[in-house]
Design an enzyme around this catalytic site. Sequence first.
Site, short mmCIF file in Angstrom:
data_model
loop_
_atom_site.label_atom_id
_atom_site.label_comp_id
_atom_site.label_asym_id
_atom_site.label_seq_id
_atom_site.Cartn_x
_atom_site.Cartn_y
_atom_site.Cartn_z
N LYS A 253 -5.45 -10.53 -5.88
CA LYS A 253 -6.67 -10.87 -5.13
C LYS A 253 -7.80 -9.90 -5.47
O LYS A 253 -7.55 -8.74 -5.82
CB LYS A 253 -6.39 -10.90 -3.62
CG LYS A 253 -6.23 -9.55 -3.00
CD LYS A 253 -6.23 -9.59 -1.47
CE LYS A 253 -6.09 -8.14 -0.99
NZ LYS A 253 -5.80 -7.92 0.38
N LYS B 205 0.83 -1.21 0.00
CA LYS B 205 0.00 0.00 0.00
C LYS B 205 0.86 1.26 0.00
O LYS B 205 0.50 2.24 -0.64
CB LYS B 205 -0.93 0.02 1.22
CG LYS B 205 -2.06 -0.99 1.13
CD LYS B 205 -3.06 -0.74 2.26
CE LYS B 205 -4.10 -1.82 2.36
NZ LYS B 205 -4.95 -1.67 3.55
N LYS C 252 -11.43 -4.33 -2.82
CA LYS C 252 -12.38 -3.22 -2.85
C LYS C 252 -11.91 -2.12 -3.77
O LYS C 252 -12.68 -1.38 -4.33
CB LYS C 252 -12.53 -2.61 -1.45
CG LYS C 252 -13.09 -3.56 -0.42
CD LYS C 252 -13.37 -2.80 0.88
CE LYS C 252 -13.81 -3.73 1.98
NZ LYS C 252 -12.75 -3.98 2.96
P1 TYM Z 1 -10.65 -6.23 4.62
O1 TYM Z 1 -11.66 -5.17 4.93
O2 TYM Z 1 -9.70 -5.98 3.52
O3 TYM Z 1 -11.37 -7.58 4.33
C1 TYM Z 1 -12.36 -8.08 5.21
C2 TYM Z 1 -12.29 -9.60 5.24
O4 TYM Z 1 -12.45 -10.14 3.95
C3 TYM Z 1 -11.34 -10.97 3.63
N1 TYM Z 1 -11.01 -10.82 2.21
C4 TYM Z 1 -10.91 -11.84 1.34
N2 TYM Z 1 -11.10 -13.17 1.50
C5 TYM Z 1 -10.94 -13.93 0.40
N3 TYM Z 1 -10.62 -13.45 -0.82
C6 TYM Z 1 -10.43 -12.12 -1.01
N4 TYM Z 1 -10.13 -11.65 -2.22
C7 TYM Z 1 -10.58 -11.25 0.10
N5 TYM Z 1 -10.46 -9.90 0.26
C8 TYM Z 1 -10.72 -9.67 1.56
C9 TYM Z 1 -10.21 -10.47 4.49
O5 TYM Z 1 -9.23 -11.47 4.67
C10 TYM Z 1 -10.94 -10.12 5.76
O6 TYM Z 1 -11.17 -11.28 6.54
N6 TYM Z 1 -7.41 -5.44 8.29
C11 TYM Z 1 -8.67 -6.07 7.94
C12 TYM Z 1 -9.83 -5.56 8.77
C13 TYM Z 1 -9.63 -5.71 10.22
C14 TYM Z 1 -9.71 -6.93 10.97
C15 TYM Z 1 -9.44 -6.57 12.31
C16 TYM Z 1 -10.02 -8.25 10.64
C17 TYM Z 1 -9.29 -4.71 11.09
N7 TYM Z 1 -9.19 -5.23 12.34
C18 TYM Z 1 -9.45 -7.52 13.34
C19 TYM Z 1 -10.02 -9.20 11.66
C20 TYM Z 1 -9.75 -8.84 12.99
C21 TYM Z 1 -8.96 -5.78 6.49
O7 TYM Z 1 -8.50 -4.80 5.93
O8 TYM Z 1 -9.85 -6.60 5.94
#
Ligand code: TYM
Length: 325
Positions: A192, A111, A195
């Site tokens: 991957k 990033k 968003k």
């Molecule tokens: P984020 O918002 O990018 O994604 C949310 C969840 O979706 C999963 N995910 C995916 N799984 C499979 N294939 C994909 N292409 C894909 N893209 C996203 C992510 O693995 C995630 O489970 N840092 C985290 C948010 C967060 C968090 C936390 C998660 C903040 N604090 C504490 C768990 C516990 C994030 O940016 O996820």
Amino acid sequence: PGRRLTGFQTTGDLHLGNLLGAIRPILADQHRAETRVFLADLHALTVEHDPARLRARTVQQATILLAAGLDPVRTALFVQSQVPEHTELHYLLECATGYGEAHRMIQFKEKSAAQQQVRLSLLTYPVLMTADILLHDTDEVPVGEDQSQHLELTRAVATRFNAHYGPTFVVPRAVHPTVATRVMSLADPTAKMSKSGPTPAGTIFLLDPPDVVRRKISRAVTDSGSDVVYDPQHRPGVANLLEILAACTGGQPTALAGDFPSYGRLKAAVADAVVETLHPIQLRYAELTADPDGVRQVLADGAARVRPPAAATVHRARTAIGLLT
Ligand code: TYM
């Protein structure tokens, strides 16, 4: 099974990767395990953002989670910034994390390389995530595979803090779904699905209408060759479609591959399965948007529920680290 928690960053619209990698896995067990789900709006501040859109998106994501089956009676749903204990613990954990540890995170490298102005909070992002998890005495964190490095950091920090200052935190573990733990972009199956990827055509958003879903899948980049086999290494495009199909229908990618004589037939089946998976969520979403105050109330209740135990964790950490309490 212990307590489970997961979060969603409110930087963009929720997509199929989020659904298959995290939303469905955590909701599937919400009636057996104590579950907490939150919207990580503070994490959304680590990159350029629009204040009004961020606020609207936070409510929208909460609405989608409810539409996807989150039961707010069972499962506390809340907004990270409305539980200020997250921020308080974040600072204490910054004092137990190495600069080098944060700097090595792959997501930070990716990033920060893509931006001119890198916010300092982008570097400490995984420490806030560590705080999110440890604050709630979490045993299991259902996440997609892209979060595994952050979970390893969380475990390292928790273990180190406990060793230095005495038993304070539960040491959590990541749990990943067996299929679709890394849903790939339809436009580039080596990246991957995300968003904010360079190509919206590669991402199926949960609110995409059926015709848009069908169009994106029919144009998905596949691989040279024409027979349908499950081979993630050499046929990443087809493997991705098979994983999506398996996750939506409850099958296994290798077994499903044998059902399709051509890429075209596979794509048609995947489109049907995704449209069918999204349909009930979209229907329920439309109902819920009629009552935005109801969603806000769910979020307020969720925060009120989790704050007392969160405050107890912060108190434990403050005492252990040497602050006057
Ligand atoms: P984020 O918002 O990018 O994604 C949310 C969840 O979706 C999963 N995910 C995916 N799984 C499979 N294939 C994909 N292409 C894909 N893209 C996203 C992510 O693995 C995630 O489970 N840092 C985290 C948010 C967060 C968090 C936390 C998660 C903040 N604090 C504490 C768990 C516990 C994030 O940016 O996820």
